[in-house]
Design a protein around this motif. Structure first.
Motif, short mmCIF file in Angstrom:
data_model
loop_
_atom_site.label_atom_id
_atom_site.label_comp_id
_atom_site.label_asym_id
_atom_site.label_seq_id
_atom_site.Cartn_x
_atom_site.Cartn_y
_atom_site.Cartn_z
N MET A 129 0.84 -1.18 0.00
CA MET A 129 0.00 0.00 0.00
C MET A 129 0.89 1.24 0.00
SD MET A 129 -2.94 -1.20 2.70
CE MET A 129 -1.82 -1.13 4.10
N LEU A 184 -0.66 6.33 0.97
CA LEU A 184 -1.81 6.08 1.83
C LEU A 184 -2.51 7.37 2.20
CD1 LEU A 184 -0.31 3.22 3.94
CD2 LEU A 184 -2.49 3.10 2.75
N ASP A 199 -8.01 5.46 3.91
CA ASP A 199 -7.61 4.05 3.84
C ASP A 199 -7.61 3.39 5.22
OD1 ASP A 199 -5.17 5.02 1.40
OD2 ASP A 199 -7.07 3.99 1.02
N VAL A 222 -4.13 5.55 9.12
CA VAL A 222 -3.40 6.58 8.39
C VAL A 222 -3.74 7.93 9.01
CG1 VAL A 222 -2.86 7.58 6.14
CG2 VAL A 222 -3.56 5.17 6.32
#
Length: 121
Positions: free
Chosen positions: A83, A86, A90, A119
């Protein structure tokens, strides 16, 4: 039965990266397509990405396309979710799942317990 254990979640700043891992046991890993899903607080669980049994085919939700990459290592019985870039949106619990066919819906046969990704700055 297939047992799935996710790891790699944590707290990351916006724009940062994380790699989630999911280790499978119990049945032949290469016989299953794998998927990643996520569930944010107060929201329904949603599809993120899926990968075919061989790893040659992948499919992503529009919200993560170009930022997330699903991959697998059948020799290690492991599927990954890289990922990047970010965003706060998310933030969710991320689940891996196994299924006999590659699909982009919730109808997977086996599920892990999830790993939290946050995040935030």
């Amino acid at each position: 039965q297939v047992q799935l254990v996710e790891s790699g979640g944590g707290l990351v700043q916006p724009g940062g990266s994380l790699r989630l891992s999911c280790v499978a046991s119990g049945r032949t890993f290469g016989n299953y397509a794998m998927g990643w899903f996520r569930q944010a607080p107060g929201k329904e669980r949603e599809f993120v990405a899926t990968i075919s049994k061989s790893g040659y085919s992948t499919y992503y939700a529009d919200s993560v396309k170009g930022r997330f990459t699903i991959s697998r290592d059948n020799a290690k019985n492991t599927v990954y979710l890289q990922m990047n870039s970010l965003k706060p949106e998310d933030t969710a619990v991320y689940y891996c799942a196994a299924n006999s066919v590659m699909i982009a819906t919730m109808r997977y046969d086996y599920w892990g317990q999830g790993t939290q990704v946050t995040v935030s700055s």
